[in-house]
Write a protein that holds these residues in place. Structure first.
Motif, PDB file in Angstrom:
ATOM      1  N   MET A  23       1.135   5.553  -6.841  1.00  0.00           N
ATOM      2  CA  MET A  23       2.338   4.886  -6.338  1.00  0.00           C
ATOM      3  C   MET A  23       3.414   5.907  -5.974  1.00  0.00           C
ATOM      4  O   MET A  23       4.057   5.783  -4.923  1.00  0.00           O
ATOM      5  N   LYS A  24       3.603   6.904  -6.811  1.00  0.00           N
ATOM      6  CA  LYS A  24       4.622   7.919  -6.537  1.00  0.00           C
ATOM      7  C   LYS A  24       4.289   8.676  -5.249  1.00  0.00           C
ATOM      8  O   LYS A  24       5.144   8.860  -4.380  1.00  0.00           O
ATOM      9  N   ALA A  25       3.041   9.104  -5.112  1.00  0.00           N
ATOM     10  CA  ALA A  25       2.632   9.832  -3.907  1.00  0.00           C
ATOM     11  C   ALA A  25       2.729   8.936  -2.670  1.00  0.00           C
ATOM     12  O   ALA A  25       3.154   9.386  -1.600  1.00  0.00           O
ATOM     13  N   SER A  26       2.360   7.662  -2.816  1.00  0.00           N
ATOM     14  CA  SER A  26       2.415   6.723  -1.692  1.00  0.00           C
ATOM     15  C   SER A  26       3.839   6.535  -1.204  1.00  0.00           C
ATOM     16  O   SER A  26       4.087   6.497   0.009  1.00  0.00           O
ATOM     17  N   ARG A  27       4.770   6.395  -2.133  1.00  0.00           N
ATOM     18  CA  ARG A  27       6.171   6.186  -1.736  1.00  0.00           C
ATOM     19  C   ARG A  27       6.687   7.369  -0.932  1.00  0.00           C
ATOM     20  O   ARG A  27       7.366   7.195   0.071  1.00  0.00           O
ATOM     21  N   THR A  28       6.349   8.568  -1.375  1.00  0.00           N
ATOM     22  CA  THR A  28       6.801   9.774  -0.665  1.00  0.00           C
ATOM     23  C   THR A  28       6.163   9.863   0.714  1.00  0.00           C
ATOM     24  O   THR A  28       6.849  10.034   1.722  1.00  0.00           O
ATOM     25  N   HIS A  29       4.834   9.723   0.768  1.00  0.00           N
ATOM     26  CA  HIS A  29       4.117   9.832   2.036  1.00  0.00           C
ATOM     27  C   HIS A  29       4.514   8.722   2.998  1.00  0.00           C
ATOM     28  O   HIS A  29       4.760   8.954   4.173  1.00  0.00           O
ATOM     29  N   ASN A  30       4.561   7.487   2.492  1.00  0.00           N
ATOM     30  CA  ASN A  30       4.839   6.347   3.359  1.00  0.00           C
ATOM     31  C   ASN A  30       6.236   6.404   3.955  1.00  0.00           C
ATOM     32  O   ASN A  30       6.426   6.078   5.132  1.00  0.00           O
ATOM     33  N   ALA A  31       7.210   6.818   3.162  1.00  0.00           N
ATOM     34  CA  ALA A  31       8.571   6.922   3.688  1.00  0.00           C
ATOM     35  C   ALA A  31       8.615   7.934   4.828  1.00  0.00           C
ATOM     36  O   ALA A  31       9.228   7.680   5.867  1.00  0.00           O
ATOM     37  N   ALA A  32       7.931   9.054   4.667  1.00  0.00           N
ATOM     38  CA  ALA A  32       7.912  10.079   5.716  1.00  0.00           C
ATOM     39  C   ALA A  32       7.184   9.597   6.968  1.00  0.00           C
ATOM     40  O   ALA A  32       7.536   9.974   8.086  1.00  0.00           O
ATOM     41  N   ALA A  33       6.166   8.738   6.784  1.00  0.00           N
ATOM     42  CA  ALA A  33       5.363   8.250   7.912  1.00  0.00           C
ATOM     43  C   ALA A  33       5.909   6.952   8.505  1.00  0.00           C
ATOM     44  O   ALA A  33       5.344   6.432   9.469  1.00  0.00           O
ATOM     45  N   GLY A  34       6.977   6.401   7.932  1.00  0.00           N
ATOM     46  CA  GLY A  34       7.531   5.147   8.444  1.00  0.00           C
ATOM     47  C   GLY A  34       6.696   3.933   8.081  1.00  0.00           C
ATOM     48  O   GLY A  34       6.758   2.907   8.752  1.00  0.00           O
ATOM     49  N   ILE A  35       5.928   4.043   6.996  1.00  0.00           N
ATOM     50  CA  ILE A  35       5.067   2.933   6.554  1.00  0.00           C
ATOM     51  C   ILE A  35       5.748   2.210   5.401  1.00  0.00           C
ATOM     52  O   ILE A  35       6.257   2.839   4.478  1.00  0.00           O
ATOM     53  N   THR A  36       5.755   0.893   5.475  1.00  0.00           N
ATOM     54  CA  THR A  36       6.270   0.068   4.393  1.00  0.00           C
ATOM     55  C   THR A  36       5.147  -0.844   3.921  1.00  0.00           C
ATOM     56  O   THR A  36       4.153  -1.035   4.611  1.00  0.00           O
ATOM     57  N   GLY A  37       5.325  -1.426   2.720  1.00  0.00           N
ATOM     58  CA  GLY A  37       4.285  -2.319   2.251  1.00  0.00           C
ATOM     59  C   GLY A  37       4.415  -2.661   0.788  1.00  0.00           C
ATOM     60  O   GLY A  37       5.355  -2.272   0.108  1.00  0.00           O
ATOM     61  N   VAL A  38       3.432  -3.398   0.323  1.00  0.00           N
ATOM     62  CA  VAL A  38       3.384  -3.866  -1.054  1.00  0.00           C
ATOM     63  C   VAL A  38       1.947  -3.753  -1.546  1.00  0.00           C
ATOM     64  O   VAL A  38       1.007  -4.071  -0.815  1.00  0.00           O
ATOM     65  N   LEU A  39       1.809  -3.317  -2.801  1.00  0.00           N
ATOM     66  CA  LEU A  39       0.499  -3.201  -3.438  1.00  0.00           C
ATOM     67  C   LEU A  39       0.418  -4.174  -4.599  1.00  0.00           C
ATOM     68  O   LEU A  39       1.352  -4.283  -5.400  1.00  0.00           O
ATOM     69  N   VAL A  40      -0.696  -4.879  -4.689  1.00  0.00           N
ATOM     70  CA  VAL A  40      -1.005  -5.709  -5.838  1.00  0.00           C
ATOM     71  C   VAL A  40      -2.232  -5.090  -6.501  1.00  0.00           C
ATOM     72  O   VAL A  40      -3.217  -4.777  -5.824  1.00  0.00           O
ATOM     73  N   PHE A  41      -2.162  -4.888  -7.807  1.00  0.00           N
ATOM     74  CA  PHE A  41      -3.300  -4.374  -8.565  1.00  0.00           C
ATOM     75  C   PHE A  41      -3.479  -5.260  -9.780  1.00  0.00           C
ATOM     76  O   PHE A  41      -2.565  -5.414 -10.588  1.00  0.00           O
ATOM     77  N   SER A  42      -4.645  -5.868  -9.903  1.00  0.00           N
ATOM     78  CA  SER A  42      -4.917  -6.768 -11.019  1.00  0.00           C
ATOM     79  C   SER A  42      -6.402  -6.779 -11.309  1.00  0.00           C
ATOM     80  O   SER A  42      -7.219  -6.920 -10.386  1.00  0.00           O
ATOM     81  N   ASP A  43      -6.749  -6.613 -12.565  1.00  0.00           N
ATOM     82  CA  ASP A  43      -8.147  -6.684 -13.002  1.00  0.00           C
ATOM     83  C   ASP A  43      -9.064  -5.802 -12.166  1.00  0.00           C
ATOM     84  O   ASP A  43     -10.164  -6.211 -11.784  1.00  0.00           O
ATOM     85  N   GLY A  44      -8.597  -4.593 -11.846  1.00  0.00           N
ATOM     86  CA  GLY A  44      -9.431  -3.647 -11.122  1.00  0.00           C
ATOM     87  C   GLY A  44      -9.530  -3.883  -9.626  1.00  0.00           C
ATOM     88  O   GLY A  44     -10.353  -3.273  -8.961  1.00  0.00           O
ATOM     89  N   ILE A  45      -8.683  -4.757  -9.096  1.00  0.00           N
ATOM     90  CA  ILE A  45      -8.714  -5.054  -7.659  1.00  0.00           C
ATOM     91  C   ILE A  45      -7.367  -4.700  -7.033  1.00  0.00           C
ATOM     92  O   ILE A  45      -6.318  -5.037  -7.565  1.00  0.00           O
ATOM     93  N   PHE A  46      -7.435  -3.991  -5.902  1.00  0.00           N
ATOM     94  CA  PHE A  46      -6.255  -3.712  -5.095  1.00  0.00           C
ATOM     95  C   PHE A  46      -6.190  -4.716  -3.948  1.00  0.00           C
ATOM     96  O   PHE A  46      -7.217  -5.066  -3.366  1.00  0.00           O
ATOM     97  N   MET A  47      -4.980  -5.126  -3.624  1.00  0.00           N
ATOM     98  CA  MET A  47      -4.722  -5.824  -2.374  1.00  0.00           C
ATOM     99  C   MET A  47      -3.411  -5.247  -1.877  1.00  0.00           C
ATOM    100  O   MET A  47      -2.431  -5.160  -2.632  1.00  0.00           O
ATOM    101  N   GLN A  48      -3.402  -4.814  -0.630  1.00  0.00           N
ATOM    102  CA  GLN A  48      -2.226  -4.126  -0.129  1.00  0.00           C
ATOM    103  C   GLN A  48      -1.923  -4.542   1.297  1.00  0.00           C
ATOM    104  O   GLN A  48      -2.835  -4.740   2.100  1.00  0.00           O
ATOM    105  N   VAL A  49      -0.632  -4.665   1.591  1.00  0.00           N
ATOM    106  CA  VAL A  49      -0.160  -4.874   2.954  1.00  0.00           C
ATOM    107  C   VAL A  49       0.557  -3.600   3.377  1.00  0.00           C
ATOM    108  O   VAL A  49       1.339  -3.032   2.607  1.00  0.00           O
ATOM    109  N   LEU A  50       0.237  -3.131   4.567  1.00  0.00           N
ATOM    110  CA  LEU A  50       0.858  -1.940   5.146  1.00  0.00           C
ATOM    111  C   LEU A  50       1.450  -2.316   6.493  1.00  0.00           C
ATOM    112  O   LEU A  50       0.797  -3.002   7.289  1.00  0.00           O
TER     113      LEU A  50
END
Length: 141
Positions: A23-50
């Motif tokens: 999450m920390k690395a994503s926030r840094t990289h995404n801000a620099a790349a102009g990417i926004t989004g939300v990550l859901v992580f539950s019971d070993g499953i990721f779901m993410q919107v970018l």
């Protein structure tokens, strides 16, 4: 051109400490790349919107699909958009322990997160509801 991409994957070797580092690395990289989004992580499953520029979002998705931290990566939705719906986060994280299970049941067969059984429109609607119900957190942003 702006696009929105939603994917699901199963975590490989992810614990709380590694998720925090991602999450920390994503926030840094995404801000620099102009990417926004939300990550859901539950019971070993990721779901993410970018959301962001087509080239940047596609490049990030390709890195995710090739990452050893993800397996069974599935594209749930991809569309050109005129405006971002999740512009407030370089990477927000949903805390499903704060979510009324009825919200999940509204969009899926059972009151548990199983993005592999969600359609693209249902996935977008679920993310929007997570934002509206203040289940999204973004520490350090």
């Amino acid at each position: 051109m702006l696009v929105r991409l939603i994917y699901a994957s199963r975590a490989s070797g992810i614990d709380g400490e590694k998720l925090s580092a991602i999450m920390k690395a994503s926030r840094t990289h995404n801000a620099a790349a102009g990417i926004t989004g939300v990550l859901v992580f539950s019971d070993g499953i990721f779901m993410q919107v970018l959301e962001g520029g087509r080239d940047e979002v596609s490049a990030l998705y390709n890195r995710i699909a090739q990452s050893r931290s993800h397996r069974d990566v599935v594209l749930l939705d991809y569309e050109e958009i005129s405006e971002r719906r999740f512009a407030g986060w370089s990477m927000g994280q949903a805390n499903l322990s704060r979510l009324n299970p009825g919200v999940l049941l509204k969009y899926s067969e059972r009151a548990v997160l199983d993005p592999y059984k969600l359609g693209g429109q249902a996935a977008v609607a679920l993310f929007e509801e997570l934002v509206q119900t203040a289940v999204i957190a973004c520490p350090g942003q």
